[in-house]
Every structure is written in structure tokens, then in C-alpha cells.
Design a protein around this motif. Structure first.
Motif: not given
Length: 149
Positions: A1-5, A7-9, A14-16
Motif C-alpha cells: 500500500a505504501w508504494t502507491v504514495l 505516485l500521488e505526486v 495532472t490536476h494543475a
């Protein structure tokens, strides 16, 4: 689960990028008098309707299917929508000459910090106006200077 963090960057980047593209498109596609209204409508739809409906529908789906299945289902729906959009663009939209008036790179960037949505509301200063000079007042004396006189 911690390997996804890490990728949150990407979500922030992408939102910006998408938000900047939306505002750039609105600046080119909407008349200057309506740009701020169009940006307000965009923000209302995205932040109000989109996030509100997404939270409610997502909550119902998580309660009914579970978090992992909901995540997988929404991911697959996004992939299907992406492929449908690409197919529609590929087959239905004929190639045409590039419309340079709609490109964000062709929009003149103002030299002032005034946002481009309100740039037409600012009246430029003419060069014929002389600067207003204030009359020079004599320096005021302090109470210690007044005693010595």
C-alpha cells in the motif's frame, strides 16, 4: 500500500496541467467580457457539482461493492471512456487546418500582473499625461527643536 504514495505526486501535476488547459481554452474561446463568468461556471461545475456528486455516488458504490472493487470499476470506466474518446476523435473529426486563434501559445501575455481574463477592462495610460508633483512642505520640528529656538 505504501508504494502507491510516491505516485500521488502525479495527481497534483495532472490536476494543475488540466486546470491550466481549461483556463487557457476558456481565455481563447470566450469573449473577454464573459471570461470571468465562464471561469466561475467551470469552478462551480468542477468543485461543486463534480466533487459533490462524485463523493455521494462513490460512497454508495463503496458501501455496495467495497473499496477495491469500486476503485477497479472506476478505473476501468475511465479507460473505456478514454478509448471511446480517442476513437471518436480518430474517426469522426476530419483533419483540418490549425486554427491559430485558439492556441494558448498565440494569446498575447500582458506585461502587467493583471489576469488575462480582466485585461480588456484596464485602460492603458497615455504617454501625454505628466506626473503630478506634490508641493514640498517645510520639515516639521520636533518638540525638542522647538525648545531650543
Amino acid at each position: 500500500a505504501w508504494t502507491v504514495l510516491p505516485l500521488e505526486v502525479l495527481q497534483g501535476v495532472t490536476h494543475a496541467a488540466i486546470w491550466a488547459a481549461c483556463i487557457s481554452y476558456l481565455s481563447a474561446a470566450v469573449p473577454p467580457a464573459l471570461r470571468t463568468s465562464a471561469q466561475g461556471i467551470l469552478q462551480g461545475l468542477h468543485l461543486g457539482l463534480g466533487r459533490g456528486c462524485g463523493a455521494m455516488i462513490g460512497g454508495v458504490m463503496v458501501n455496495f461493492f467495497g473499496a477495491a472493487e469500486t476503485f477497479r470499476g472506476i478505473g476501468m470506466a475511465c479507460l473505456v471512456i478514454l478509448l471511446l474518446f480517442a476513437l471518436i476523435q480518430w474517426f469522426a473529426v476530419p483533419p483540418q487546418e490549425e486554427d491559430t486563434s485558439m492556441l494558448a501559445e498565440r494569446i498575447p501575455v500582458p506585461s502587467s500582473p493583471v489576469p488575462i481574463a480582466t485585461i480588456d477592462l484596464v485602460h492603458p495610460h497615455s504617454d501625454n499625461v505628466t506626473p503630478r508633483t506634490e508641493p514640498k512642505l517645510p520639515p516639521k520640528k520636533t518638540k525638542h527643536q522647538d525648545r531650543k529656538s
